[in-house]
Design an enzyme around this catalytic site. Structure first.
Site, mmCIF file in Angstrom:
data_model
loop_
_atom_site.group_PDB
_atom_site.id
_atom_site.type_symbol
_atom_site.label_atom_id
_atom_site.label_comp_id
_atom_site.label_asym_id
_atom_site.label_seq_id
_atom_site.Cartn_x
_atom_site.Cartn_y
_atom_site.Cartn_z
ATOM 1 N N TYR A 188 0.815 -1.215 0.000
ATOM 2 C CA TYR A 188 0.000 0.000 0.000
ATOM 3 C C TYR A 188 0.851 1.268 0.000
ATOM 4 C CZ TYR A 188 -4.021 -3.000 1.067
ATOM 5 O OH TYR A 188 -4.992 -3.968 1.022
ATOM 6 N N ASP A 207 -11.107 -9.049 6.970
ATOM 7 C CA ASP A 207 -12.479 -9.012 6.444
ATOM 8 C C ASP A 207 -13.070 -10.420 6.448
ATOM 9 O OD1 ASP A 207 -12.328 -6.282 5.937
ATOM 10 O OD2 ASP A 207 -13.331 -6.448 3.998
ATOM 11 N N ASP A 210 -2.436 -18.214 1.535
ATOM 12 C CA ASP A 210 -3.543 -18.944 0.906
ATOM 13 C C ASP A 210 -4.046 -20.046 1.836
ATOM 14 O OD1 ASP A 210 -0.974 -19.895 0.450
ATOM 15 O OD2 ASP A 210 -1.336 -20.568 -1.600
ATOM 16 N N LYS A 227 3.810 -15.222 2.238
ATOM 17 C CA LYS A 227 3.795 -16.014 1.001
ATOM 18 C C LYS A 227 5.259 -16.295 0.654
ATOM 19 C CE LYS A 227 1.591 -17.838 -2.519
ATOM 20 N NZ LYS A 227 0.888 -19.119 -2.353
ATOM 21 N N ASP A 284 -5.316 -6.947 5.628
ATOM 22 C CA ASP A 284 -6.538 -6.284 5.166
ATOM 23 C C ASP A 284 -7.559 -7.340 4.733
ATOM 24 O OD1 ASP A 284 -8.334 -4.439 4.265
ATOM 25 O OD2 ASP A 284 -7.097 -3.616 2.667
#
Ligand code: NAD
Length: 382
Positions: free
Chosen positions: A149, A256, A228, A196, A252
């Site tokens: 970001y 959620d 994942d 990852k 992020d």
């Protein structure tokens, strides 16, 4: 004691959920002899409309002077066609980096009253819970001021290719990991680093740093998961997690996902904390920015149906982390619990087939009022 709070109600449902949150803070202040002084500031869509920029310099400077920042939500479809650097979400990034709040704590626990709002079957929940109970209680610590970001981004000259960059320094990873270990130390002493590392070089650095930092916390179990797999494990077996520490992007998305397991995104508060050694730290506490994890929900804005509990619970986190007012924080949390115990619900957390008479659906204002009444009642009975 007097506390100054930078207040950014923001866009969409932001002002609707912030209004009850500040009323509740004031009621707590009255009882415990604290004065909360609000400095209302513009950022996001509202600031774009009035000043042409998402984060006016005055907003950031004024926020830095305050003891903490409370934010509703920023953004909406009317600003979505603006170029990236002028979009409302830029203000969020600017506030987070400008205030140096690098560790975003996002607790996600299944409250017993909302068990039916969780999409997972009891058997699935119980299978991964250490004591076989159909519930979970986890904390996502998301790195907030680095990574994708904040990395270099751009387009090719013909606009037909684009890039974003994930960059993390050792120091950035180390400080957020230490925030995660500090949280795990007062929870169940389990920390999972999510990355990852099978593909990304930046993730391999996360693992290197974690291997070193974890040695300072021998009583905390450290493990690693690829993002994942973590996304899958969260819905397969959420009870296995205590504290998850991860990058800005992965945090992020995973938070959620976790919010759905708690019943609704409208339930999840967050605290973003800086370093206690930062010059912006106030009254012996790190700088803090507090906000519900949800966005401005344009689909329900102005309808008085948004759930204000995430914003209200964010004020409890502010009392705890920025002002050191643990008893006052618990007062808000127990009032929310009591209101849910009594069967009051906003639409997002209501059961589809509840037994008649067991649940009552309220709008945003009435739900805020119910928590306020509970707090005032608790105080009068104390
Ligand atoms: P969102 O979180 O606003 O909404 C997602 C879904 O959750 C919607 O169906 C919405 O109605 C529901 N929802 C959200 N909050 C709720 C609440 N309190 N009570 C009941 N239901 C709730 O995410 P989105 O739709 O992807 O984004 C909308 C806008 O918000 C976009 O402009 C986005 O950039 C912005 N956004 C801002 C923040 C922030 O300010 N921190 C965070 C995420 C998204």
């Amino acid at each position: 004691m007097n506390y100054s709070i930078a207040l950014v109600p923001g866009d969409g449902i932001g002002p609707e959920v912030i209004a009850p949150a500040t009323e509740i803070l004031d009621a707590v202040g009255d009882t415990y002899d604290h004065v909360f002084h609000y400095v209302e500031l513009e950022a996001g869509g509202k600031a774009i409309d009035s000043t042409g920029e998402p984060l006016p310099q005055e907003t950031l400077e004024a926020a830095k002077q305050c003891d903490a920042l409370l934010l509703g939500a920023l953004g909406g479809p009317q600003w979505e066609t603006l170029p990236g650097h002028l979009r409302p979400e830029r203000a969020l990034l600017g506030l987070r980096s400008g205030l140096g709040v690098f560790a975003n704590l996002r607790p996600a626990a299944l409250l017993p009253q909302l068990k039916d709002a969780c999409p997972l079957k009891d058997a699935v929940l119980a299978a991964s819970h250490p004591e076989g109970k159909p519930t979970f209680d986890l904390l996502i610590v998301r790195e907030l001021t680095g990574g994708l970001y904040f990395g270099t981004r751009g387009r090719s000259t013909d606009g037909k290719a684009a890039f974003d960059t994930e960059t993390y320094s050792w120091a950035e990873i180390e400080r957020v990991l230490r925030a995660g270990y500090a949280a795990a130390a007062v929870r169940r002493k389990k920390l999972c680093v999510v990355d990852k590392a099978n593909v990304l070089e930046s993730s391999r650095l996360w693992r290197e740093v974690a291997a070193v930092v974890s040695k300072d916390y021998p009583d905390i179990e450290t493990r690693y998961l690829y993002v994942d797999n973590c996304a899958m494990q969260l819905i397969r077996a959420p009870g296995q997690f205590d504290v998850i520490v991860t990058s800005n992007l992965f945090g992020d998305i995973l938070s959620d996902e976790a919010s759905v397991l708690t019943g609704s995104i409208g339930m999840l508060p967050s605290a973003s904390l800086g370093s206690p050694d930062d010059p912006l730290a106030k009254k012996g506490h790190p700088m803090g920015m507090y906000e519900p994890i949800h966005g401005s929900a344009p689909d329900i804005a102005g309808k008085d149906i948004a759930n204000p509990l995430a914003a209200i619970l964010s004020t409890a986190m502010m009392l705890r982390y920025s002002f050191g007012l643990e008893q006052e924080a618990r007062r808000i949390e127990s009032a929310v619990n009591a209101v849910l115990d009594s069967g009051l619900r906003t639409q997002d957390i209501a059961r589809r087939n509840s037994t008649p008479g067991t649940e009552k659906i309220l709008g945003t204002k009435d739900m805020g009022e119910a928590v306020l009444k509970q707090i005032i009642g608790d105080m009068n009975n104390a």
